[in-house]
Design a protein around this motif. Structure first.
Motif, short mmCIF file in Angstrom:
data_model
loop_
_atom_site.label_atom_id
_atom_site.label_comp_id
_atom_site.label_asym_id
_atom_site.label_seq_id
_atom_site.Cartn_x
_atom_site.Cartn_y
_atom_site.Cartn_z
N SER A 20 7.65 37.62 52.10
CA SER A 20 8.96 38.22 51.87
C SER A 20 9.67 38.56 53.16
CB SER A 20 8.78 39.50 51.03
OG SER A 20 8.20 39.18 49.79
N SER A 21 8.91 38.88 54.22
CA SER A 21 9.52 39.27 55.49
C SER A 21 10.07 38.10 56.27
CB SER A 21 8.50 40.03 56.34
OG SER A 21 7.47 39.15 56.73
N MET A 22 9.64 36.89 55.95
CA MET A 22 10.13 35.70 56.65
C MET A 22 11.47 35.27 56.07
SD MET A 22 6.64 33.49 56.92
CE MET A 22 5.19 34.14 57.73
N SER A 23 12.25 34.62 56.88
CA SER A 23 13.55 34.14 56.42
C SER A 23 13.40 33.07 55.37
CB SER A 23 14.34 33.57 57.61
OG SER A 23 15.51 32.92 57.17
N GLY A 62 5.42 20.76 47.18
CA GLY A 62 5.48 21.23 48.55
C GLY A 62 4.16 21.21 49.29
N HIS A 63 3.07 20.89 48.61
CA HIS A 63 1.77 20.85 49.27
C HIS A 63 1.72 19.68 50.25
CE1 HIS A 63 -2.56 19.87 49.63
NE2 HIS A 63 -2.73 21.18 49.55
N LEU A 64 1.33 19.97 51.52
CA LEU A 64 1.34 18.95 52.56
C LEU A 64 -0.06 18.57 53.03
CD1 LEU A 64 4.28 20.29 54.75
CD2 LEU A 64 4.36 18.55 52.95
N GLY A 65 -1.08 19.28 52.61
CA GLY A 65 -2.42 18.95 53.05
C GLY A 65 -3.29 20.18 53.17
N VAL A 66 -4.60 19.95 53.33
CA VAL A 66 -5.54 21.06 53.43
C VAL A 66 -6.67 20.66 54.37
CG1 VAL A 66 -6.79 20.29 51.38
CG2 VAL A 66 -7.05 22.65 52.17
N PHE A 85 2.22 24.08 53.39
CA PHE A 85 3.28 23.89 52.40
C PHE A 85 4.61 23.67 53.12
CE2 PHE A 85 0.07 25.62 49.72
CZ PHE A 85 0.34 25.15 48.44
N ALA A 86 5.53 23.00 52.41
CA ALA A 86 6.81 22.63 53.01
C ALA A 86 7.70 23.84 53.26
CB ALA A 86 7.53 21.61 52.13
N ASP A 87 7.63 24.86 52.40
CA ASP A 87 8.46 26.04 52.61
C ASP A 87 7.82 27.28 52.00
OD1 ASP A 87 9.24 26.27 49.81
OD2 ASP A 87 10.63 24.62 50.15
N LEU A 88 8.42 28.42 52.26
CA LEU A 88 7.85 29.70 51.85
C LEU A 88 7.77 29.86 50.34
CD1 LEU A 88 9.75 31.94 54.41
CD2 LEU A 88 7.32 31.42 54.43
N GLN A 89 8.83 29.44 49.63
CA GLN A 89 8.85 29.64 48.19
C GLN A 89 7.77 28.83 47.49
OE1 GLN A 89 10.72 31.93 46.40
NE2 GLN A 89 9.15 31.30 44.93
N GLN A 90 7.55 27.61 47.95
CA GLN A 90 6.51 26.78 47.34
C GLN A 90 5.12 27.34 47.63
OE1 GLN A 90 7.91 23.11 49.11
NE2 GLN A 90 8.74 22.39 47.16
N LEU A 91 4.93 27.90 48.82
CA LEU A 91 3.68 28.58 49.12
C LEU A 91 3.48 29.79 48.20
CD1 LEU A 91 1.16 29.29 50.76
CD2 LEU A 91 2.66 30.34 52.45
N GLN A 92 4.53 30.58 48.02
CA GLN A 92 4.43 31.74 47.16
C GLN A 92 4.15 31.35 45.71
OE1 GLN A 92 4.86 35.23 48.28
NE2 GLN A 92 3.66 35.24 46.39
N ASP A 93 4.73 30.24 45.27
CA ASP A 93 4.48 29.76 43.90
C ASP A 93 3.00 29.44 43.70
OD1 ASP A 93 7.14 30.03 43.31
OD2 ASP A 93 7.63 27.90 43.59
#
Length: 213
Positions: A20-23, A62-66, A85-93
């Motif tokens: 949440s703190s990240m842009s 948004g998953h880019l690898g592990v 992940f490609a962006d913050l929202q997809q990581l949060q999901d």
């Protein structure tokens, strides 16, 4: 069990606050670092579970690898999973998904310290020692990256030259640069950067008087 559940809630809350703190408009790749401690007799069961959750995560948008790093701490096996992940929202999901919640609930009785989450921006996960809570100062990261990439950038083109001479089209400007760049990236990410991070672990650890930019 109550202590494990409380630890899981605290770790998840920290990760959620970090997101949440990240842009929300920032496009830089984000990384979820998950650390699990497992007793040796539970490792085979955990490995089977790990394959399942990796497959599930790979199907998320948004998953880019592990990457998975296996190590030992005292009498425990430590697994450090680095998911990009490609962006913050997809990581949060993914963090909030029902699939992950069910999988963590299934394996949590085997975890010594619960489900420990840490979110890193960009390439900071390269420099995160297993016991660290914050990445090292950026100037130290830059120094180690330079020491890893410089010799590879000098050596890799020379190693590919015999093949480029045998296959002229592969030695053309664009194909040759693709091959060389891909070779350097794979060697840095999967081999030399983890080695360098372990080698310089003590020096990379931030001290109290070091300010991060």
């Amino acid at each position: 069990m109550a202590r494990i559940a409380a630890r899981r809630w605290i770790d998840k809350t920290k990760a959620t606050r970090r997101v949440s703190s990240m842009s929300e408009t920032q496009q830089e790749t984000v990384t979820l670092v998950v650390r699990h401690q497992v007793r040796p007799d539970h490792v085979p069961r955990y490995e089977a579970w790990l394959r399942r959750i990796i497959t599930t995560a790979s199907q998320c948008p948004g998953h880019l690898g592990v990457d998975v790093v296996r190590s030992r701490q005292a009498s425990l096996a430590q697994f450090t999973c680095v998911l990009r992940f490609a962006d913050l929202q997809q990581l949060q999901d993914w963090i909030d998904s029902e699939q992950r919640r069910q999988l963590i609930a299934e394996i949590e009785p085997l975890l010594r310290a619960g489900d420990q989450l840490e979110i890193a921006q960009g390439k900071e996960f390269w420099f995160m020692p297993e016991s660290a809570q914050t990445p090292p100062p950026r100037w130290k990261q830059a120094c180690v990256t330079f020491l890893v990439i410089l010799p590879l950038s000098l050596l890799i083109p020379l190693l590919w030259q015999p093949l480029f001479h045998l296959v002229p089209w592969l030695g053309a400007y664009l194909p040759s640069n693709v091959v060389i760049t891909l070779s350097i990236v794979l060697l840095v990410v999967y081999l030399f950067m983890p080695m360098a991070t372990r080698l310089f672990a003590a020096w990379l650890s931030p001290t109290a008087d070091e300010d991060r930019p």
